[in-house]
Design an enzyme around this catalytic site. Structure first.
Site, PDB file in Angstrom:
ATOM      1  N   ASP A  15       0.799  -1.227   0.000  1.00 33.41           N
ATOM      2  CA  ASP A  15       0.000   0.000   0.000  1.00 33.41           C
ATOM      3  C   ASP A  15       0.832   1.278   0.000  1.00 33.41           C
ATOM      4  O   ASP A  15       0.324   2.351   0.312  1.00 33.41           O
ATOM      5  CB  ASP A  15      -0.990   0.009   1.173  1.00 33.41           C
ATOM      6  CG  ASP A  15      -0.323  -0.216   2.531  1.00 33.41           C
ATOM      7  OD1 ASP A  15       0.863   0.145   2.699  1.00 33.41           O
ATOM      8  OD2 ASP A  15      -0.994  -0.759   3.421  1.00 33.41           O
ATOM      9  N   ARG A  31       1.290   6.930   0.172  1.00 34.61           N
ATOM     10  CA  ARG A  31       0.521   5.911   0.898  1.00 34.61           C
ATOM     11  C   ARG A  31      -0.877   5.903   0.307  1.00 34.61           C
ATOM     12  O   ARG A  31      -1.520   6.946   0.163  1.00 34.61           O
ATOM     13  CB  ARG A  31       0.483   6.269   2.390  1.00 34.61           C
ATOM     14  CG  ARG A  31      -0.405   5.401   3.253  1.00 34.61           C
ATOM     15  CD  ARG A  31       0.112   3.972   3.321  1.00 34.61           C
ATOM     16  NE  ARG A  31      -0.502   3.195   4.372  1.00 34.61           N
ATOM     17  CZ  ARG A  31      -1.712   2.654   4.308  1.00 34.61           C
ATOM     18  NH1 ARG A  31      -2.476   2.824   3.255  1.00 34.61           N
ATOM     19  NH2 ARG A  31      -2.164   1.942   5.316  1.00 34.61           N
ATOM     20  N   ASP A  82      -5.441  -0.993   3.701  1.00 28.46           N
ATOM     21  CA  ASP A  82      -4.316  -1.406   4.535  1.00 28.46           C
ATOM     22  C   ASP A  82      -3.950  -2.837   4.172  1.00 28.46           C
ATOM     23  O   ASP A  82      -4.767  -3.745   4.341  1.00 28.46           O
ATOM     24  CB  ASP A  82      -4.699  -1.304   6.013  1.00 28.46           C
ATOM     25  CG  ASP A  82      -3.529  -1.556   6.932  1.00 28.46           C
ATOM     26  OD1 ASP A  82      -2.397  -1.158   6.600  1.00 28.46           O
ATOM     27  OD2 ASP A  82      -3.744  -2.163   7.992  1.00 28.46           O
ATOM     28  N   THR A  83      -2.744  -3.023   3.665  1.00 30.77           N
ATOM     29  CA  THR A  83      -2.276  -4.364   3.345  1.00 30.77           C
ATOM     30  C   THR A  83      -1.440  -4.890   4.505  1.00 30.77           C
ATOM     31  O   THR A  83      -0.885  -4.107   5.276  1.00 30.77           O
ATOM     32  CB  THR A  83      -1.434  -4.380   2.049  1.00 30.77           C
ATOM     33  OG1 THR A  83      -0.282  -3.551   2.216  1.00 30.77           O
ATOM     34  CG2 THR A  83      -2.253  -3.920   0.856  1.00 30.77           C
ATOM     35  N   GLU A 142       1.616  -6.132   6.671  1.00 36.11           N
ATOM     36  CA  GLU A 142       2.976  -5.576   6.705  1.00 36.11           C
ATOM     37  C   GLU A 142       4.022  -6.539   6.142  1.00 36.11           C
ATOM     38  O   GLU A 142       3.932  -7.748   6.343  1.00 36.11           O
ATOM     39  CB  GLU A 142       3.364  -5.202   8.135  1.00 36.11           C
ATOM     40  CG  GLU A 142       2.490  -4.135   8.768  1.00 36.11           C
ATOM     41  CD  GLU A 142       2.554  -2.796   8.077  1.00 36.11           C
ATOM     42  OE1 GLU A 142       3.510  -2.533   7.325  1.00 36.11           O
ATOM     43  OE2 GLU A 142       1.639  -1.987   8.299  1.00 36.11           O
ATOM     44  N   ARG A 165       4.367  11.145   4.183  1.00 35.61           N
ATOM     45  CA  ARG A 165       4.034  10.561   2.884  1.00 35.61           C
ATOM     46  C   ARG A 165       2.817  11.261   2.279  1.00 35.61           C
ATOM     47  O   ARG A 165       1.893  11.643   3.008  1.00 35.61           O
ATOM     48  CB  ARG A 165       3.713   9.071   3.022  1.00 35.61           C
ATOM     49  CG  ARG A 165       4.851   8.244   3.561  1.00 35.61           C
ATOM     50  CD  ARG A 165       4.452   6.808   3.785  1.00 35.61           C
ATOM     51  NE  ARG A 165       3.434   6.718   4.836  1.00 35.61           N
ATOM     52  CZ  ARG A 165       3.020   5.577   5.384  1.00 35.61           C
ATOM     53  NH1 ARG A 165       3.531   4.425   4.985  1.00 35.61           N
ATOM     54  NH2 ARG A 165       2.099   5.575   6.325  1.00 35.61           N
TER      55      ARG A 165
END
Length: 158
Positions: A37, A51, A56-57, A59, A101
């Site tokens: 992501d 971002r 949300d992928t 980690e 980001r």
């Protein structure tokens, strides 16, 4: 020509600051996919981390965090999809996160990358106001992916 390039670097027209001043979108070249992501792009002659908003992928590269279930698959998909390509970034109301980001919805042609990740079960929806424009879409895609057992929904413990 040099003056125009210098002005771009100084003014950073793609960066409207914390809130939504400035252009609503910009074209960028994806230097690399950091993980599922986050991407690193070249925009206006400058490198920026971006971002993805609303997703949300798992980690894969977060310091002091183990690689999470399905993280490598999400990261590999993002690498194959966007790395080395030109994308369109559509900025949220808040332009940057606490890590500095850029925050954006990412499009490869007509393909909505953020939505593709959720639809394939590679990401969960993540709503952080005020950047919540597509929250209902992402929640619906997440529910359908979970019901169908796609991606992380069938491979990872809850």
């Amino acid at each position: 020509m040099l003056l125009a390039a210098a002005a771009l670097l100084i003014l950073r027209p793609w960066d409207g600051g914390e809130r939504g001043e400035g252009p609503a979108s910009a074209r960028a070249f994806v230097i690399r996919a950091v993980d599922g992501d986050t991407i690193e792009v070249r925009i206006g002659g400058r490198e920026e981390d971006v971002r993805y908003i609303g997703v949300d992928t798992p980690e894969t590269v977060k310091p002091d965090t183990p690689v999470q279930c399905f993280g490598p698959r999400a990261s590999a998909f993002n690498h194959r999809l966007v790395e080395g390509r030109r994308v369109r970034l559509v900025f949220g109301v808040e332009r940057r996160d606490v890590y500095g980001r850029l925050l954006a919805y990412v499009y490869l042609g007509h393909r909505f990358v953020n939505a593709s990740l959720v639809r394939r079960g590679l990401a969960r929806s993540l709503t952080i106001p005020p950047n919540d424009r597509f929250a209902p879409l992402f929640r619906g895609l997440e529910l359908r992916a979970a019901r169908a057992g796609r991606g992380l929904w069938s491979a990872c413990p809850a």
